[in-house]
Design a protein around this motif. Structure first.
Motif, PDB file in Angstrom:
ATOM      1  N   ARG A 115      49.224 -94.919 -12.342  1.00  0.00           N
ATOM      2  CA  ARG A 115      50.428 -95.710 -12.593  1.00  0.00           C
ATOM      3  C   ARG A 115      51.146 -95.307 -13.886  1.00  0.00           C
ATOM      4  N   LEU A 116      50.433 -94.773 -14.824  1.00  0.00           N
ATOM      5  CA  LEU A 116      50.991 -94.469 -16.144  1.00  0.00           C
ATOM      6  C   LEU A 116      52.109 -93.435 -16.050  1.00  0.00           C
ATOM      7  N   GLY A 117      53.278 -93.747 -16.650  1.00  0.00           N
ATOM      8  CA  GLY A 117      54.345 -92.773 -16.729  1.00  0.00           C
ATOM      9  C   GLY A 117      53.957 -91.600 -17.617  1.00  0.00           C
ATOM     10  N   LEU A 118      54.558 -90.444 -17.361  1.00  0.00           N
ATOM     11  CA  LEU A 118      54.167 -89.201 -18.034  1.00  0.00           C
ATOM     12  C   LEU A 118      55.434 -88.523 -18.563  1.00  0.00           C
ATOM     13  N   ILE A 119      55.669 -88.630 -19.872  1.00  0.00           N
ATOM     14  CA  ILE A 119      56.934 -88.163 -20.467  1.00  0.00           C
ATOM     15  C   ILE A 119      56.686 -86.913 -21.293  1.00  0.00           C
ATOM     16  N   ALA A 120      57.359 -85.839 -20.923  1.00  0.00           N
ATOM     17  CA  ALA A 120      57.211 -84.547 -21.591  1.00  0.00           C
ATOM     18  C   ALA A 120      58.449 -84.224 -22.410  1.00  0.00           C
ATOM     19  N   THR A 121      58.237 -83.668 -23.588  1.00  0.00           N
ATOM     20  CA  THR A 121      59.336 -83.196 -24.416  1.00  0.00           C
ATOM     21  C   THR A 121      59.674 -81.761 -24.039  1.00  0.00           C
ATOM     22  N   LEU A 122      60.956 -81.513 -23.752  1.00  0.00           N
ATOM     23  CA  LEU A 122      61.443 -80.156 -23.486  1.00  0.00           C
ATOM     24  C   LEU A 122      62.756 -79.961 -24.227  1.00  0.00           C
ATOM     25  N   SER A 123      62.845 -78.891 -24.993  1.00  0.00           N
ATOM     26  CA  SER A 123      64.038 -78.618 -25.788  1.00  0.00           C
ATOM     27  C   SER A 123      65.156 -78.034 -24.935  1.00  0.00           C
TER      28      SER A 123
END
Length: 459
Positions: free
Chosen positions: A88-96
């Protein structure tokens, strides 16, 4: 309220990894990240948020003291692995947007959204240092205005690519042998100031329509970009007054951009130290701060000011005027304002930046930490919080097992996940995908256009 977990290496505090409560951190192994993700999901957090930079920033003369969070692996790859350890946990990735291309970024994020069943998010950053520029064939970083103009076009292209497949275009039919509907697949054919992208993507539309867009820029240009395009803004403030002012300003910008203010969630960073009592928590905080090397603290402050040399200035004197530079404008403004408001010396503000950057720290028993979050939430300072635990995984677990139940008892946080996607958790609508098949346009679909341009077969 909404809650994100943001692990910064082995802890948000620069000396977190040195404290006896810290676990041995192998930042090259998945076990470290899996343990954090499992704790966050146990606490019903909306998402796990991974920061990133693609350039190594050594601390001049102090390389032996480099932060563990300088060791950063690709966040999308880490989160793809974590998608199998969570449900269920959202998964947020940083991309430039400065040092990636929109097609590959959109494709990687769409893949993560599919693999996770609709839990992907994208933290849009423009990068801040020349260290990244020199890894991508440039001598210097893009100028401030140019990098935000590039970011705006980058996000627009990514969204166009995600919409390149209509909802329902992938419809396998064994009887007819047709896997997808050609009329539901569309080229983008974007030609802009920074990018030329043909499209479409090599996969169907993401489960969420678009992965959730997160943005952290706090300069004027960054706030305007967020007002037009972001679903969530991540920020940090040392005081409730600055957080409330920021919240009101940004919500007004959202309205001016023609969007409903409630279309954007604003989350501010909190660095909690949770213990059985305020005295015990304060003792842990004092132990952490005692582990900060003064030279490292000043060097880290110099990094916030794009390498501005602070060595000529008295550490016990005031922060000197900072010349204009190309680093993060919002972070610099908060540091300068905090130093002036609290009348901090150079070494004092350097220690605060090293300890928790410009986020709000809170030390206390679970009820005291919950009190602060409740007060900020009720005052309209934030729609939720990014929990930057100073010691990992210990302080995140203490927050989940101690503070979350207090928030739940007060009716301020969920007691169960109500949906399966990150947009569900944030109560954000799924972007509507245009079903261009239903329009029955006279022109052929994408693949038919490709066929029409082929020369006649000689066979």
């Amino acid at each position: 309220m909404h809650l994100f977990a943001m692990p910064m290496g082995s802890g948000a505090h620069v000396a977190g990894w040195r404290h006896p409560l810290a676990a041995d951190s192998d930042l090259h192994g998945i076990a470290h990240y899996r343990a954090i993700a499992e704790i966050a999901e146990r606490g019903l957090f909306d998402a796990l948020f991974l920061a990133d930079a693609q350039g190594f920033r050594p601390v001049p003369g102090r390389d032996a003291f480099a932060r563990l969070d300088a060791l950063r692996m690709d966040p999308v790859t880490i989160l793809a692995a974590l998608s199998t350890a969570t449900s269920r946990l959202g998964l947020i990735a940083t991309l430039s947007t400065s040092y990636n291309e929109p097609y590959s970024a959109a494709r990687r994020l769409a893949t993560l959204d599919h693999l996770s069943g609709g839990r992907a998010g994208w933290n849009v950053v423009t990068s801040t240092t020349d260290h990244e520029a020199r890894n991508f064939g440039r001598d210097a970083h893009f100028g401030h205005a140019e990098r935000y103009a590039r970011a705006e076009e980058f996000v627009a292209v990514a969204r166009g690519l995600w919409d390149g497949w209509d909802d329902g275009a992938v419809a396998p039919d064994r009887a007819t042998g047709r896997y997808s509907d050609p009329e539901g697949i569309h080229a983008l054919r974007h030609v802009g100031a920074f990018f030329r992208v043909e499209g479409p993507l090599t996969m169907g539309r993401p489960p969420q329509g678009h992965p959730v867009i997160v943005q952290a820029g706090s300069s004027g240009a960054g706030l305007d970009l967020a007002a037009r395009s972001a679903d969530v803004v991540f920020t940090s403030h040392p005081s409730i007054d600055s957080a409330v002012a920021f919240y009101r300003d940004l919500k007004a910008r959202v309205a001016s951009a023609g969007r409903a203010p409630d279309a954007l969630r604003i989350l501010t960073a909190i660095q909690p130290i949770v213990a059985d009592s305020e005295a015990e928590a304060s003792a842990i905080a004092a132990d952490l701060d005692a582990l900060i090397d003064p030279a490292l603290a000043i060097a880290m402050l110099e990094m916030q000011f794009a390498g501005f040399d602070l060595s000529p200035y008295d550490p016990d004197g005031p922060l000197p005027p900072i010349p204009p530079n190309n680093a993060s404008q919002g972070s610099q403004q908060r540091i300068v304002a905090q130093a002036a408001c609290e009348r901090l010396s150079l070494i004092q503000i350097a220690r605060q930046v090293a300890a928790g950057r410009t986020s709000r720290t809170v030390n206390g028993a679970p009820e005291q930490v919950a009190d602060l979050l409740a007060d900020w939430f009720a005052a309209g300072a934030a729609d939720g919080f990014v929990i930057a635990a100073p010691i990992l995984p210990d302080m995140l677990a203490r927050f989940v097992d101690g503070v979350v139940p207090v928030l739940q008892a007060r009716g301020l946080f969920r007691t169960a996940y109500a949906g399966t996607t990150l947009r569900d958790h944030l109560d954000l609508p799924r972007p509507a995908g245009e079903d261009r098949r239903a329009a029955k346009r006279p022109q052929p679909g994408f693949w038919s256009q490709q066929e029409s341009r082929r020369p006649a077969s000689p066979c």
